[in-house]
Scaffold this motif. Structure first.
Motif, PDB file in Angstrom:
ATOM      1  N   VAL A  95      -1.672 -12.064  -7.649  1.00 23.95           N
ATOM      2  CA  VAL A  95      -0.762 -12.169  -6.522  1.00 23.95           C
ATOM      3  C   VAL A  95       0.508 -13.663  -6.620  1.00 23.95           C
ATOM      4  N   TYR A 132       3.048 -13.006  -9.547  1.00 29.76           N
ATOM      5  CA  TYR A 132       3.183 -12.230 -10.221  1.00 29.76           C
ATOM      6  C   TYR A 132       5.283 -11.614  -9.525  1.00 29.76           C
ATOM      7  N   GLY A 164       7.465  -4.664  -4.834  1.00 28.81           N
ATOM      8  CA  GLY A 164       6.191  -4.630  -4.649  1.00 28.81           C
ATOM      9  C   GLY A 164       5.641  -5.586  -3.557  1.00 28.81           C
ATOM     10  N   ASP A 165       4.241  -4.519  -3.912  1.00 25.71           N
ATOM     11  CA  ASP A 165       2.887  -5.515  -3.318  1.00 25.71           C
ATOM     12  C   ASP A 165       2.417  -5.271  -4.081  1.00 25.71           C
ATOM     13  N   TYR A 166       1.558  -6.482  -4.846  1.00 28.85           N
ATOM     14  CA  TYR A 166       0.746  -6.151  -6.692  1.00 28.85           C
ATOM     15  C   TYR A 166      -0.585  -5.866  -5.659  1.00 28.85           C
ATOM     16  N   LYS A 192      -1.374  -3.486  -2.949  1.00 24.31           N
ATOM     17  CA  LYS A 192      -1.731  -1.626  -2.773  1.00 24.31           C
ATOM     18  C   LYS A 192      -0.767  -2.179  -4.407  1.00 24.31           C
ATOM     19  N   HIS A 193      -0.218  -2.381  -5.128  1.00 22.53           N
ATOM     20  CA  HIS A 193      -0.323  -1.332  -6.543  1.00 22.53           C
ATOM     21  C   HIS A 193      -1.598  -1.333  -6.898  1.00 22.53           C
ATOM     22  N   GLN A 198      -5.580  -8.679   3.203  1.00 23.00           N
ATOM     23  CA  GLN A 198      -4.765  -7.890   2.560  1.00 23.00           C
ATOM     24  C   GLN A 198      -5.730  -6.893   1.786  1.00 23.00           C
ATOM     25  N   TRP A 199      -6.426  -6.897   1.347  1.00 25.47           N
ATOM     26  CA  TRP A 199      -7.593  -6.224   0.517  1.00 25.47           C
ATOM     27  C   TRP A 199      -8.135  -5.151   1.071  1.00 25.47           C
ATOM     28  N   VAL A 220      -5.594  -2.722   2.803  1.00 27.85           N
ATOM     29  CA  VAL A 220      -4.929  -2.560   2.166  1.00 27.85           C
ATOM     30  C   VAL A 220      -6.324  -1.175   2.111  1.00 27.85           C
TER      31      VAL A 220
END
Length: 354
Positions: A194, A197, A201-203, A205-206, A340-341, A344
Motif C-alpha cells: 500500500v 502503490y 484505486g484502492d490497493y 480492495k484490488h 481497512q482489510w 473490505v
C-alpha cells in the motif's frame, strides 16, 4: 529496514527437525474426573510466531532448563486488542504474560510502555541495525519479503516484478497470500504494498478481489500451494523461497522493484511479569548462537547475530532493495490497514448474503 535505534552445548539437527512435529506444552488448571494435574507454568509466553518456528524453540528451552512453559498463541490483531482494552497486558481470563515472542519490532516499539528494559549478554553479537538502544526489546530473526512463483506455471514473459503484479487480472484466484490479521509478516507485506502503490484505486480492495476474498492460514500453506501449482505466485519470506529453489524445486523469486522490507521480529519482557528470571533466560536463549544457527539451517530465517551467516546464495542485507520506514509509522499503518482489510471482507460478505 534500517533501525537507528549463550547457551552451552549443541542442539542436534535430528532433534531440531523432530521438534517441528511436537505439540505445544502448556500448563492447565486442575480438572475433575481423574485427570492428572500438570505443574504450574514457570513462564507464560504470548506469541504470534508460526507454529513451526515457536515450538522447537520453546521445547528445547524446556528440555535444557527444566522449566514448564505455557504458550498463548494468537494473532497480531488479538495482541493489539488485548493491549488496547486493558490497563496492562492481561487476558480476559486474568492470565498474565511474562514474554511476548516473535512480534514485529515495529509493534514492540509502538507499544514500548508495556515492556521492561533488559540488556541481554548476547547483545554484543547482534548486528547494530537490529538493536534497541534502551533494550526494551531484543530482535530474534530477520525476514526479507519476496514474491515467489512457480516456474512451471509462470512463463518468462509473466514473471512478477512488483507488488502491483499481485493485482494483475491473469492471476485472479491464483495468488497465495496469508490472512494479514493472522500474521505480522503479511500485515507488513500489505503495508509495504500500500505504501508504495502508485496505481489507480484502492490497493487493498484490488488485492482482496484478486484473492477472491480468500486467504491462507499459514506460511507453509503459501509455500506448498505455490510449490504444487495450486497457486501461481505469492508472497513469502526470502529464506523459505531460497531453500526451495536451492533444493531443486520449480520455483523462483524476486524482490519487488518498488522495494521490500526486512522484517525483524523480536522478544520483549512484560512490565511487572510474574516470572522475570525465567523471562530473561528465555530471551537470552532465543538469541543464543545455538538457536540462531538452527533458525538459519532448519527454519529458513536470517539470524540477527553477526557470527551466524545466512543461507548460501543469499545476498547481504545491505545489497537488497530495502524500503526504509519509521517503526512507529509502520506500526500505525499496519493497524489502519488491518481495519481497512477487515472492512473490505465484511462488506463483501454482506453483499454476498444479499
Amino acid at each position: 529496514m534500517s533501525l537507528s535505534n549463550s547457551t552451552k552445548g549443541k542442539w542436534p539437527g535430528v532433534c531440531a527437525l523432530s521438534l517441528i512435529c511436537c505439540v505445544l506444552l502448556s500448563s492447565c488448571s486442575p480438572e475433575t474426573g481423574g485427570q492428572p494435574m500438570l505443574s504450574q507454568a514457570d513462564l507464560v509466553v504470548y506469541t504470534v510466531q508460526e507454529k513451526g518456528i515457536c515450538e522447537p524453540v520453546v521445547k528445547e528451552f524446556e528440555e535444557r532448563t527444566g522449566l514448564n512453559v505455557k504458550v498463548e498463541a494468537g494473532s497480531l490483531e488479538e495482541l493489539l486488542k488485548n493491549l488496547e482494552e486493558s490497563s496492562g497486558p492481561y487476558g480476559d481470563a486474568g492470565e498474565t504474560w511474562d514474554v511476548v515472542f516473535g512480534v514485529g519490532i515495529e509493534t514492540l516499539e509502538e507499544k514500548r510502555e508495556y515492556w521492561q528494559s533488559y540488556e541481554s549478554p548476547e547483545i554484543p553479537f547482534i548486528a547494530g541495525a537490529f538493536r534497541c538502544e534502551d533494550y526494551k526489546w531484543t530482535s530474534f530473526s530477520a525476514c526479507p519479503l519476496v514474491i515467489m512463483y512457480n516456474t512451471n506455471v509462470v512463463t518468462y514473459r509473466e514473471v512478477p516484478l512488483s507488488w502491483t503484479s499481485l493485482l494483475e487480472p491473469r492471476w485472479k484466484g491464483r495468488v497465495a497470500f496469508m490472512d494479514p490479521g493472522m500474521s505480522d509478516i503479511y500485515s507488513s507485506a500489505l503495508a509495504m504494498a500500500v505504501y508504495t502503490y502508485r496505481g489507480e484505486g484502492d490497493y487493498i480492495k484490488h488485492l482482496a478481489d484478486n484473492l477472491e476474498y480468500g486467504s491462507l492460514s499459514s506460511l507453509s500453506e503459501v509455500n506448498s500451494g505455490i510449490l504444487d501449482g495450486r497457486y501461481s505466485l505469492g508472497v513469502t519470506i526470502e529464506g523459505a523461497a531460497q531453500a526451495l529453489r536451492s533444493g531443486g524445486a520449480d520455483v523462483d523469486y524476486i524482490y519487488p522493484k518498488e522495494g521490500t522490507t526486512v522484517l525483524p521480529d523480536g522478544t520483549a519482557i512484560v512490565n511487572g511479569c510474574l516470572h522475570p528470571e525465567s523471562a530473561r533466560r528465555f530471551l537470552d536463549f532465543t538469541v543464543s548462537k545455538d538457536v540462531q544457527r538452527i533458525l538459519v539451517s532448519d527454519l529458513n530465517r536470517r539470524s540477527v547475530r553477526m557470527d551466524v551467516p545466512p543461507l548460501p546464495g543469499l545476498s547481504p542485507v545491505n545489497r537488497l532493495p530495502i524500503i526504509n520506514m519509521d517503526l512507529k509509522e509502520l506500526s500505525r499503518e499496519k493497524e489502519e490497514i488491518l481495519k481497512q482489510w477487515n472492512g473490505v471482507l465484511s462488506l463483501h460478505k454482506r453483499r454476498a448474503g444479499e
